[in-house]
Scaffold this motif. Structure first.
Motif, short mmCIF file in Angstrom:
data_model
loop_
_atom_site.label_atom_id
_atom_site.label_comp_id
_atom_site.label_asym_id
_atom_site.label_seq_id
_atom_site.Cartn_x
_atom_site.Cartn_y
_atom_site.Cartn_z
N GLY A 10 0.81 -1.20 0.00
CA GLY A 10 0.00 0.00 0.00
C GLY A 10 0.84 1.25 0.00
N LEU A 11 0.16 2.38 0.21
CA LEU A 11 0.82 3.68 0.26
C LEU A 11 0.86 4.14 1.71
N VAL A 12 2.06 4.40 2.22
CA VAL A 12 2.21 4.84 3.60
C VAL A 12 3.21 5.99 3.66
N THR A 16 6.38 5.01 9.14
CA THR A 16 5.31 4.11 9.57
C THR A 16 5.65 2.66 9.22
N SER A 17 4.68 1.78 9.42
CA SER A 17 4.93 0.34 9.26
C SER A 17 3.92 -0.31 8.32
N LYS A 85 11.12 3.97 4.77
CA LYS A 85 11.75 5.11 4.12
C LYS A 85 11.29 5.19 2.67
N PRO A 86 11.35 6.37 2.07
CA PRO A 86 10.97 6.47 0.65
C PRO A 86 11.76 5.52 -0.24
N GLU A 87 13.00 5.23 0.11
CA GLU A 87 13.81 4.32 -0.70
C GLU A 87 13.38 2.86 -0.57
N ASP A 88 12.43 2.59 0.32
CA ASP A 88 11.85 1.24 0.39
C ASP A 88 10.75 1.03 -0.65
N THR A 89 10.39 2.08 -1.36
CA THR A 89 9.36 1.98 -2.38
C THR A 89 9.78 1.01 -3.47
N THR A 114 3.60 -7.33 -4.70
CA THR A 114 2.70 -6.35 -4.10
C THR A 114 3.44 -5.02 -4.00
N GLN A 115 2.77 -3.95 -4.37
CA GLN A 115 3.40 -2.64 -4.45
C GLN A 115 3.42 -1.98 -3.08
N VAL A 116 4.58 -1.45 -2.73
CA VAL A 116 4.75 -0.65 -1.52
C VAL A 116 5.26 0.72 -1.93
N ASN A 117 4.53 1.73 -1.55
CA ASN A 117 4.92 3.12 -1.83
C ASN A 117 5.06 3.86 -0.51
N VAL A 118 6.22 4.46 -0.30
CA VAL A 118 6.48 5.20 0.93
C VAL A 118 6.70 6.66 0.56
N SER A 119 5.84 7.52 1.04
CA SER A 119 5.95 8.94 0.74
C SER A 119 6.75 9.66 1.83
N SER A 120 7.43 10.71 1.42
CA SER A 120 8.25 11.46 2.38
C SER A 120 7.46 12.55 3.07
#
Length: 120
Positions: A10-12, A16-17, A85-89, A114-120
């Motif tokens: 998901g987008l987090v 966060t976790s 972190k954003p680089e975990d996207t 599965t897509q993981v998006n991490v926003s800063s």
């Protein structure tokens, strides 16, 4: 028929976790691993675990933040991701094999990702 099905992406926000799950069907595997692939990059090793959970391996970039675990009764492997972190996207893939190794070529079974998006 062997299937690996990932879920939990998901987008987090950064910091966060998320917990990813990978449910296997068709057979039981000795080892599972998580890999990830960001756009334009190679598929990188993230973590791996053996049957009993006594052996785990982590990429340096996630050590101390991510935890791989498995529930053999449910034939499911998990990836708990903290302090994201954003680089975990990336797209996160589950893979299965007989050995706990870091090379993706050693894994013969893969999920769809599965897509993981991490926003800063």
């Amino acid at each position: 028929q062997v299937q690996l099905v990932e879920s939990g992406g998901g987008l987090v926000q950064a910091g966060t976790s998320l917990r990813l799950s990978c449910a296997a069907s068709g057979r039981t595997f000795n080892s599972y691993a998580w890999f990830r692939q960001a756009p334009g990059k190679e598929r990188d090793f993230v973590a791996a675990i053996n049957w009993s959970g006594s052996v785990t391996e982590y990429a340096d970039s996630v050590k101390g933040r991510f935890t791989i675990s498995r529930d053999n009764a449910k034939n499911t492997v998990y990836l708990q991701m903290n302090s994201l972190k954003p680089e975990d996207t990336a797209v996160y893939y589950c893979a299965a094999s007989t050995l706990v190794v870091r090379s993706p070529t050693s894994y013969g079974y893969w999920g769809q990702g599965t897509q993981v998006n991490v926003s800063s």
